[in-house]
Structures are given as C-alpha cells and as structure tokens.
Scaffold this active site. Structure first.
Site, mmCIF file in Angstrom:
data_model
loop_
_atom_site.group_PDB
_atom_site.id
_atom_site.type_symbol
_atom_site.label_atom_id
_atom_site.label_comp_id
_atom_site.label_asym_id
_atom_site.label_seq_id
_atom_site.Cartn_x
_atom_site.Cartn_y
_atom_site.Cartn_z
ATOM 1 N N CYS A 15 0.827 -1.194 0.000
ATOM 2 C CA CYS A 15 0.000 0.000 0.000
ATOM 3 C C CYS A 15 0.867 1.252 0.000
ATOM 4 C CB CYS A 15 -0.932 0.008 1.210
ATOM 5 S SG CYS A 15 -0.050 0.134 2.784
ATOM 6 N N CYS A 18 3.361 1.629 2.818
ATOM 7 C CA CYS A 18 4.618 0.895 2.616
ATOM 8 C C CYS A 18 5.617 1.758 1.847
ATOM 9 C CB CYS A 18 4.359 -0.394 1.834
ATOM 10 S SG CYS A 18 3.216 -1.533 2.621
ATOM 11 N N ASP A 440 11.020 26.163 -32.650
ATOM 12 C CA ASP A 440 12.192 26.612 -33.405
ATOM 13 C C ASP A 440 11.950 26.273 -34.873
ATOM 14 O OD1 ASP A 440 15.001 27.581 -33.456
ATOM 15 O OD2 ASP A 440 15.337 25.575 -34.274
ATOM 16 N N ASP A 651 15.753 21.317 -31.968
ATOM 17 C CA ASP A 651 16.535 20.139 -32.346
ATOM 18 C C ASP A 651 18.042 20.379 -32.355
ATOM 19 O OD1 ASP A 651 16.743 21.775 -34.624
ATOM 20 O OD2 ASP A 651 16.981 20.026 -35.921
#
Length: 765
Positions: A15, A18, A440, A651
């Site tokens: 759960c 935990c 761009d 890029d």
C-alpha cells in the site's frame, strides 16, 4: 558533486504506507540524496553519493523497515525481463493461494450463512438436527477457517509483524489485526464452551476466512492488471534480435546478440531484424523503422547511412559496422528511459503520500474508538466487534498508492509506442498545463536543410553557343549552367542547387574557373561562359541590370524564400530560389496545437519578412524573428514573465538552453544528443505531430490520475464512517466485515483497471 543512481526491486509492499516507510528508511542512510519508491513497479530509485553508500547499506535499510530487496545484482538497462518473471511468479502465487482460499471458504460460507438464515427465518437451530443441531458444528467452521487464516493469509500476518516491529504499520497490519480479531475471538468462544462458559452465541470464522479470500481475489486481479501496465516495456524487449551474423577471422558466423562487439561487420538479409546500431559499409536496402520512430513507410538506406537495432530489413542485403551494442543501442536507451519514467513520481502524488504517512495509525485509532463507543453507547459487544473489524478492513491505502504510478506507467508506455519518449512522471504532468508553445523554425517546422523551390530563367535571355545561332535559355539549360557553376561550392545553398539539378537527371559540366565572393555569391566559367550567381548587391556591384527579375525576387522573399540572381556573360539570365521547406505535417500539427488551446510561436534567426512568411504558411500568428542562438532562452523567459506555462520545441545544440529554461522541453529526435539530454520529452521520429500526441496524452493521463485519486479518497471518506456505524441510527444497518473486504479489494482493482483504459489512447491524425 558526482551523483550515482541505482534501482532496487522491493518486495513486500502492499500500500501507499509501505511506500512512505521504504522511502523514509532509505533517506535515513547517510549519503543518500533522493529516493522515489513506486508501488506499481515495486522498485526504489535512489540517488546517492558514490563511495559513501553501498548496495548492502541500502538493502539493510529496506529490511530494517520490514521489507526485502530480492535481488540487487544486474543493471536496470539489461534486456533480460527479470521483472516480468517476478510478476508472473507473483501472479501464480496469488492464484494458488486464491484457489486454496476458495476451496475452504466456499463451504464455510455456505454452512455459516445457511445456519444464520435458518436461525433468522425459523427461530430455531434444530430444524436439521443431523447438522445444525450438532453441538460441535462450530468446530467444523473452525477446521475450515484455520487453513485460510494461517496459510492463505500468511503473507498478511508476516507483513503485519514486520511493519509493527519496525513501528511502521501498513495495510497488512489492518488486515491481520481485523482477521485475527475475528478468528481468535471465535476460538475463545469455542474453548469457553468446552468449560460451559458462554461468551457469545456467534462465532466469526466465516468473516475471517471470507475477508482473506476476497482480499486475495483482489490481489490476484491487481497482480494481473499491474502486469498489463508494463506491457510497453515487454513489447520493446521483444523487438530485440536474438542472434547476429558477424565476420570473425575471415568467416561469417552466427553469435548471440550479447556477443556482438563494436567494430564487428554484421550481415543482414532481407526480412531479418537488424541486431545492433551501426553504419552501412556495403549494399543498400529499405528498412522498416516503425517500431522505433512510428513512421509506417520504409526508409531507403545506402552506404554511410545509420541503421538502428531491432528495425526490420525489407528488401536488399547489406553489411554494416556495429557502432553501438548492448545497453548503448537506441532500443536499450529507449527501454531505460521508459523504465525510469515509469519508476518516477509525479508532483500530483504528493498529497496522497502525505496522507499515507499517517493513514494506518489513524485508521487503527478510529477502529478502537469505534469499538469503545459502541460498547458504551450501544451496549452490544457483538455490534462493537463487527464495526471494529469493518473499519480495519475497509480502510485501504492501497488504492491511494496505485492511483498515480499505474497511470504514469501506462501513459509513458503508450507514449513510447507512438514515438514519444517522456523522461519522467513530472514531465508528463507538466505537459498538460502548457499554455504557450515555441517552435524553433529550422529542423522543427522545416526540414533543416535548404532545397530549390523555384527556377526562373529570363524569357528575354539568349546564350551564344558554338557553331549555332543564339539559343533561348530554357529552364533545364539555365539550371544546368547555374548548377555547374556551383558544383565546387561548399555553401549549403550552392549544394542545394547542385542536388536539385542532379535529381532532375541533368549532366553537369566541370567549371574551368571557380571563386567565392564572400557573403555575396560565386563566380565561375562554364562551357566558356562567365557565370555569376549571388544576391542583388553582387549584381549591382557588377553593373548588371536585373530588369523585371528584381520584382520577382521581392515576391519570392515575401514567401520566405531566398532568391539568388544568375548572370551569364554580364547579362541577367534568371534567378533561382532556395528555402528550408516545411515538413509535410507541420501545418497539420500547428492546427492541432491551436485546437488544444495553445498560443503557438515561431522562433527564428531569419528577418521579420521571412519569419512572417513562414508563420503565414503554417497558420501561426506570433513569431520571434532575428533571434540569435544565445537569445533563445530569453524569449522563453519573456513568455514565462507573462505567466505562460511554456513548452519549447527544438533540435539543435543552440536550442539546449531554451529547452532547459522552458517549463517543458521537447526535443526532435532527429536532432542532436545535447538537445535531447536537455529536454524532458523526445520525439523519436522528428514528426511535429508528436508534440500534439505528448500534450494530448498528458491531458488524458492527468484526467485518469485525478479520477483515481478522487475514487481512492472518496472511497475512504465514505467507507470508514459507514463501517463505523454512521448509518445505524437512520437505517438500523451495520456494515458486514465481509462486504467491507469486498469493497476494499474492488477499490484497488478499480484504480488499476481505470489506468489501463489509457491503453485505448489513440493518436490524433
């Protein structure tokens, strides 16, 4: 300071509580900088100072809070699907336990319910004296319940003991306390009956057994569903070739993929998978790269072209030199990135984590208060006991722990299937908040390389040829002159002209003279004629009249094209226009982005006239023109200062600062490694429509997470008061612990299956 990241498998977590306990335990280790534990993947990602912490230290910290590290060997990037094996083992274990639970619980439930129904309906217990009149009937229930309690429920009791010993109670503690209370109370009733002491007329063996079996059913369904959330990783791993044919000692041999070395010459036949990444050194073919890029059309490959491991060779045979093997291949990097993303946390999970940290102790306290209150107010031990158990069982932090990570797993996996690599849960969440997006121009909206768009010879120009009358300069002849003059040019515009002529099948002459005019153009002698190519200033300086070509050049400039004039033997012969052309899907992508409600901007170093022309072509209203590489990040800051949530798409190397500055950076996968490292999202194929996919996927994933969290919170907010008896004063109704167990199991299964609906996400075309 150097930082090392390791990933540990964690077993025993059930759960959200935990998760918090494991995180807190690992954070307490000196030298650990950051920890993220994921319930859905059952892994902990730890950032630590190298040399200050060992894996043994981390393993010990996990064990100290009641959990285990089953295997700390190997690397997360290995293509061996150990995680899949562990999940299958878990599913088989849950199924085996569930079957045993059903075998014992089904008759136990039927017998107990039959007795209760007969008791309620007929008011007597001796209707069937041969069974229900048997004084030792409850011992039969005890015999059926005991295997369920201690064998089927063993994991819950063991987990509860570990968590309580570590003073970190979790969901196992709630289940164990609730079922043990029902079981041992019933045992005490039986033993007391042997001595003639009557404590209560009812035993709760069926409640304990049914609770465990129902929860086990939920865990089995959850294990199956969780296995499906990581299907993207499994599918990626299946793409990898198993063997490769390489040249060793002058012979071609077949070896396991793990044995391929950098520099090996690898042979690939038609229809085969390419084993690793490399560069073609012999032959040519077309390659299906759809599993990596999402592009359906095969890509033509020849000498010097790069090939990607796991893609499929379609037609010809070729040989290539291995450049990247093992965990360095593109596929391995993609798998690693998706694994990291699936193991990460989204900021939206913070609230659930904060609640989970105190959830279980509060539930135990509410259960005790409920028990005491019912004893005082109701005066009924039976009612007090039923409500106490119901509160413990219905409270489920498991759903809270699964709400976010399961959706992140499916969402990032779905992105990878569509060529969109999302680096983290945080990136996936941020993408849905974007209000403005900067594109761009070069390499993002456009192809990133110039190409010829217009060839315009002068209709009034005639060229003198040897032994012939002067000939009219048609398009092919004009292009032949210009391309021959540019044949030795290293300028991108000149190379674009040469390529255009060669693609048209024209035979080019070797210029007898060639010289570049810096910043303006070139001079060359072709077939005995003096050829001058360049801008208007070069023509004016050479005293060449442009006539009507000047107006045509101005019109082409308005369309975002670069026009170059050509003169032959001192007279204007025509012009040729070159432009970085738009990618085929750029306009459609921009339209889709605007439909998502985003403000779209172009960022370019071009002059305002060219920027405006490109913006008009793709349907963008805003642009930043004449932006130097170092100023790109400043434009992002400008929009952020206007309270915009900005996504930057680029890029190139010079895009990296802007990608890092943006709220979300999106790199075109066909660009540079630097740009991709600076971005949170990478589009493998370079198709701008991937931006639309990423944002749309983010929106749908966040909707799913919010739905999961609402259900998890609403379930507990509504369920705990009902289990405590809040409806009793109005309807005289108490929640049976068995119904509470079913509701608890359902809540976790609902959250996981709701996340799995993301697998139906479809890319907008």
């Amino acid at each position: 300071m150097a930082v090392k990241q390791v990933t540990l498998p964690i077993s025993g977590m059930t759960c959200a509580s935990c998760v918090m306990h494991v995180e807190n335990g690992l954070r307490a280790v000196p030298g650990v900088l950051n920890v993220a534990v994921n319930l859905a993947t059952e892994r902990a990602t730890v950032e630590m100072i190298p040399g200050a912490v060992t894996l043994a230290d981390l393993k010990r910290a996990v064990e100290d809070v009641g959990y285990e590290v089953p295997d700390i060997g190997g690397e997360a990037t290995q293509l061996v699907d150990r995680e899949r094996e562990l999940r299958e083992e878990e599913r088989q274990r849950e199924w085996s336990d569930l079957l045993i639970g059903i075998i014992f619980t089904a008759p136990l439930f039927v017998l107990a319910m039959a007795r209760d129904i007969l008791h309620i309906g007929l008011g007597r217990m001796d209707v069937l004296p041969w069974l229900f009149g048997w004084k030792q009937f409850d011992w039969l229930l005890f015999a059926l319940a005991t295997p369920v309690q201690f064998y089927v429920g063993r994991a819950y009791h063991r987990g509860a003991w570990k968590s309580l010993r570590a003073r970190a109670p979790n969901m196992d503690a709630l289940i164990s306390i609730g079922t043990n209370a029902a079981y041992w109370f019933s045992v005490i009733v039986l033993i007391a009956g042997l001595f003639g002491v009557k404590i209560d007329s009812h035993v709760y063996f069926e409640s304990a057994a049914v609770i465990i079996t129902l929860i086990k059913l939920g865990k089995y369904l959850e294990a199956r569903a969780k296995g499906q959330t990581s299907e993207a990783i499994k599918n990626l791993m299946k793409l990898q070739a198993k063997t490769a044919r390489v040249e060793r000692a002058g012979q071609e041999i077949e070896i396991a993929i793990e044995q391929v070395r950098v520099g090996d010459i690898v042979s690939v036949r038609p229809g085969e998978k390419i084993p690793v990444d490399g560069v073609i050194v012999a032959g040519s073919s077309s390659v299906d790269e759809s599993m990596i890029t999402g592009e359906s059309l095969p890509v033509e490959k020849t000498l010097g072209d790069a090939v990607i491991g796991a893609t499929i060779n379609k037609m010809g045979a070729f040989k290539f030199e291995a450049r990247k093997v093992g965990k360095e291949t593109a596929l391995a990097q993609i798998i690693k990135l998706v694994e990291d993303a699936q193991g990460s946390k989204a900021p939206i999970q913070r609230l659930a984590d904060q609640i989970s940290a105190i959830f279980v102790p509060i539930v135990i306290a509410i259960a005790l208060v409920t028990f005491v209150a019912w004893l005082i107010v109701g005066g009924s031990f039976s009612n007090a006991f039923v409500n106490f158990v119901a509160v413990l069982i219905i409270a489920c932090p498991c759903a809270l722990g699964l709400a976010t990570p399961t959706a992140i797993m499916v969402g990032t996996g779905k992105g990878a299937e569509n060529g969109v690599l999302i680096r983290s849960g945080g990136a996936l969440e941020t993408a849905h908040k974007v209000t403005a997006i900067i594109l761009d121009k070069t390499g993002t909206l456009t192809q990133g390389a110039p190409s010829v768009t217009d060839v315009v010879p002068s209709s009034r120009f005639k060229v003198q040829s040897s032994n012939l009358e002067p000939e009219t300069l048609n398009l092919e002849r004009f292009l032949q002159f210009v391309a021959s003059a540019e044949k030795n040019s290293e300028h991108p515009l000149g190379q674009a002209i040469v390529k255009h002529a060669q693609d048209a099948g024209l035979a080019l002459s070797e210029p007898s003279e060639f010289g570049a005019v810096a910043g303006h153009g070139v001079r060359a002698r072709v077939e005995g004629h003096q050829v001058l190519i360049g801008n208007a200033k070069l023509m004016r300086d050479s005293q060449i009249a442009l006539d009507d070509l000047d107006a045509r050049a101005s019109h082409l400039a308005d369309e975002g094209k670069t026009a170059m004039f050509a003169a032959i033997d001192g007279r204007a012969a025509g012009l040729i226009a070159v432009a970085d052309t738009l990618k085929p899907n750029s306009r459609a992508a921009v339209t889709a982005l605007k439909e998502l409600g985003l403000q779209v901007y172009i960022l370019t170093g071009d002059n305002p006239r060219t920027a405006a022309a490109i913006a008009k072509q793709v349907g963008i209203d805003h642009y930043f023109a004449e932006v130097l590489p170092g100023q790109k990040a400043d434009k992002v800051k400008e929009l952020q200062a206007q309270n915009e949530i900005v996504a930057m798409v680029g890029d190139g190397i010079n895009d990296a600062p802007a990608l890092a500055q943006a709220n979300i950076g999106i790199a075109i996968g066909t660009g540079t490694d630097v740009a991709m490292q600076a971005a949170e999202i990478t589009l493998i194929s370079g198709d701008l429509r991937g931006v639309v996919t990423a944002i749309a996927l983010s929106k749908q994933t966040i909707r799913t997470i919010k739905g999961n969290l609402f259900w998890a919170f609403f379930y507990n907010v509504l369920g705990i008061p009902i289990a405590a008896g809040a409806l009793y004063p109005f309807f005289g109704w108490l929640l049976n612990p068995m119904i509470a167990a079913g509701a608890m199991a359902f809540s976790s299964v609902f959250v996981v299956t709701n996340s799995l609906r993301l697998r139906e996400f479809r890319v907008q075309s």
